[in-house]
Motif scaffolding. Structure first.
Motif, PDB file in Angstrom:
ATOM      1  N   THR A 137      -3.581  36.689  68.994  1.00 29.86           N
ATOM      2  CA  THR A 137      -4.059  36.000  70.192  1.00 29.86           C
ATOM      3  C   THR A 137      -2.925  35.547  71.100  1.00 29.86           C
ATOM      4  OG1 THR A 137      -4.235  34.025  68.789  1.00 29.86           O
ATOM      5  CG2 THR A 137      -6.273  35.203  69.298  1.00 29.86           C
TER       6      THR A 137
ATOM      7  N   LEU B 219      -9.187  30.356  75.055  1.00 30.89           N
ATOM      8  CA  LEU B 219      -8.884  30.056  73.654  1.00 30.89           C
ATOM      9  C   LEU B 219      -8.334  28.646  73.513  1.00 30.89           C
ATOM     10  CD1 LEU B 219      -7.048  33.347  72.575  1.00 30.89           C
ATOM     11  CD2 LEU B 219      -9.500  32.861  72.565  1.00 30.89           C
TER      12      LEU B 219
ATOM     13  N   THR C 258     -12.108  39.760  74.867  1.00 33.72           N
ATOM     14  CA  THR C 258     -11.298  38.591  75.202  1.00 33.72           C
ATOM     15  C   THR C 258     -11.117  38.469  76.709  1.00 33.72           C
ATOM     16  OG1 THR C 258     -10.131  38.956  73.115  1.00 33.72           O
ATOM     17  CG2 THR C 258      -9.180  37.366  74.616  1.00 33.72           C
TER      18      THR C 258
ATOM     19  N   LEU D 187      -4.367  39.314  75.054  1.00 28.97           N
ATOM     20  CA  LEU D 187      -5.406  38.403  74.546  1.00 28.97           C
ATOM     21  C   LEU D 187      -5.202  36.956  74.958  1.00 28.97           C
ATOM     22  CD1 LEU D 187      -5.907  39.660  70.855  1.00 28.97           C
ATOM     23  CD2 LEU D 187      -6.951  40.499  72.956  1.00 28.97           C
TER      24      LEU D 187
ATOM     25  N   THR E 166      -9.817  43.581  73.106  1.00 26.08           N
ATOM     26  CA  THR E 166      -9.176  43.190  74.358  1.00 26.08           C
ATOM     27  C   THR E 166     -10.195  43.044  75.482  1.00 26.08           C
ATOM     28  OG1 THR E 166      -8.635  45.516  74.806  1.00 26.08           O
ATOM     29  CG2 THR E 166      -6.930  44.175  73.779  1.00 26.08           C
TER      30      THR E 166
ATOM     31  N   ASP F  33      -6.046  33.141  64.496  1.00 28.51           N
ATOM     32  CA  ASP F  33      -6.626  33.968  65.560  1.00 28.51           C
ATOM     33  C   ASP F  33      -8.151  33.903  65.540  1.00 28.51           C
ATOM     34  OD1 ASP F  33      -4.211  34.990  66.601  1.00 28.51           O
ATOM     35  OD2 ASP F  33      -4.190  36.648  65.172  1.00 28.51           O
TER      36      ASP F  33
ATOM     37  N   LEU G 120     -10.665  32.601  68.460  1.00 36.50           N
ATOM     38  CA  LEU G 120     -11.583  33.534  69.112  1.00 36.50           C
ATOM     39  C   LEU G 120     -13.039  33.156  68.883  1.00 36.50           C
ATOM     40  CD1 LEU G 120      -9.665  36.799  68.247  1.00 36.50           C
ATOM     41  CD2 LEU G 120     -10.213  36.053  70.577  1.00 36.50           C
TER      42      LEU G 120
ATOM     43  N   LEU H  16     -14.126  36.837  77.948  1.00 38.64           N
ATOM     44  CA  LEU H  16     -14.124  35.409  77.629  1.00 38.64           C
ATOM     45  C   LEU H  16     -13.281  34.628  78.635  1.00 38.64           C
ATOM     46  CD1 LEU H  16     -13.701  35.369  73.731  1.00 38.64           C
ATOM     47  CD2 LEU H  16     -15.763  34.803  75.014  1.00 38.64           C
ATOM     48  N   HIS H  17     -12.105  35.147  78.927  1.00 38.65           N
ATOM     49  CA  HIS H  17     -11.220  34.461  79.857  1.00 38.65           C
ATOM     50  C   HIS H  17     -11.795  34.436  81.276  1.00 38.65           C
ATOM     51  CE1 HIS H  17      -8.285  33.907  76.809  1.00 38.65           C
ATOM     52  NE2 HIS H  17      -7.882  35.156  76.748  1.00 38.65           N
TER      53      HIS H  17
END
Length: 388
Positions: free
Chosen positions: A37, A47, A373, A42, A370, A327, A331, A376-377
């Protein structure tokens, strides 16, 4: 995002290494080598930071955490300078470790675990708690009618039977406490219809099984290579030698069989056929927390020309596993915050036997991870359910 990391098996080698590592990263005493992460692909705001992580857990063992950390330092698993630099931090985590829940029935034990999780979350004003199972591998449990659905399970747990194996009882308690669950072991965990249905009902995500740290990690890279080059793998045999608590547990034939099944699945599902050979696991006490794996692969190329490949992997299982535990906690916490529900196949990159993942190819798993993630971001999945 203040996040609790509740470790089942909190005084074991993997958990202790994870705690020491997390505390060292928070204090700026070590770099994040091994933490996926922290790669540019990532890393991001969704996170929880290492400073946001608060550790607690359950264990049957009573050895103080600082003593376990000192023993791992003596064995060369963690740097002794880090253990020496973190006595107050380790003592603070020690105060958050609880004995394995007691009770006459499994319902009583689950309720005790829920109380521990809830009070941990409230005591530290945590946004969420992720429960991570890093305890000893269990044999495959016998089927029970209570495994079928949540109502049958609730009723069965109030009786005298041991309905659930420990990993599944902790998973049940985690769900009741509104905690996402990660199984880093090949144990049953949440892989029961009743628990999967309960996770959906309570709108919680979960991930697993069996962290991919050594020989199987190499298999997940090499097997797709043979498949993509249209080379016929005739046999693939492996020998694993390991010590430590994990090795001692796997000396039990039933636990050994559960582990081997998890390790072998990658070949059949990647190649589309099962080559001759198998994987053996033997306990060698002298190796301590280190392990050696040796694999022999025979394969045929153009016109049937026979060839072979061998590789040897020497590694420290706890040092390989610990950053992945961190990690996965980060996540899974982010997935929970984004509203994901059910299995998280995008985290298959971390597991030998991933839940709901359509591929064992490490490269393909990396692409899925990837993209997951990145979303998510970007906040694009916030509020949407994910059911695998």
């Amino acid at each position: 995002m203040r996040t609790g990391v509740w470790l089942v098996g909190a005084r074991g080698s993997v958990a202790t290494t994870s705690i020491v590592g997390g505390l060292a990263l928070r204090a700026g005493l070590a770099g994040p080598t091994g933490c996926v992460t922290e790669l540019p692909e990532l890393r991001g705001p969704a996170l929880p930071s290492f400073a946001d992580l608060v550790f607690g857990g359950h264990d049957l063992a009573t050895t103080p955490l600082c003593k376990r950390a000192e023993a791992l330092a003596d064995a060369g698993v963690v740097p002794g300078r880090l253990v020496a630099a973190l006595p107050d931090e380790l003592a603070a985590v020690e105060q958050e470790l609880r004995p394995a829940p007691a009770g006459v029935t499994q319902a009583d034990r689950a309720a005790a675990a829920v109380d521990d999780l809830t009070s941990f979350r409230e005591r530290h004003a945590l946004d969420r708690v992720v429960v991570v199972n890093v305890s000893a591998t269990e044999p495959t449990p016998r089927p029970h009618p209570g495994h079928a659905d949540p109502d049958a399970l609730r009723a069965a747990l109030t009786g005298p039977d041991e309905v659930l194996p420990p990993s599944s009882l902790y998973a049940y308690a985690a769900l009741l406490a509104s905690c996402p669950y990660v199984d880093f072991t090949p144990s049953t965990g949440l892989r029961l219809p009743a628990l999967a249905a309960l996770a959906e009902e309570l709108r919680l995500p979960y991930a697993g099984h069996d962290g991919k740290t050594g020989e199987t990690l190499v298999k997940s890279v090499l097997a797709p290579m043979f498949a993509m080059r249209n080379l016929a793998v005739r046999s693939w045999s492996g020998m694993n030698l390991l010590g430590g608590g994990d090795g001692a547990t796997l000396a039990d034939p039933a636990a050994n069989a559960a582990k081997v099944q998890s390790k072998q699945r990658v070949l059949g599902e990647t190649l589309g056929y099962v080559p001759q050979g198998g994987t053996r696991i033997e306990y060698v006490e002298e190796l301590g927390d280190f392990k050696t794996a040796w694999d022999l692969i025979t394969f045929a190329g153009f016109l049937g020309t026979g060839m072979r490949m061998e590789f040897t992997w020497h590694g420290c299982d706890s040092a390989l596993a610990a950053p992945l535990v961190l990690d996965l906690a980060r996540l899974t916490a982010a997935a929970h915050a984004a509203g994901h529900v059910g299995p998280l196949p995008e985290l298959g990159f971390f597991f030998k036997d991933p839940l709901g993942a359509p591929t064992h190819s490490l490269a393909e798993q990396w692409t899925r991870l990837t993209e997951f993630t990145r979303q998510l971001h970007a906040g694009r999945d916030g509020g949407h359910d994910h059911v695998g």
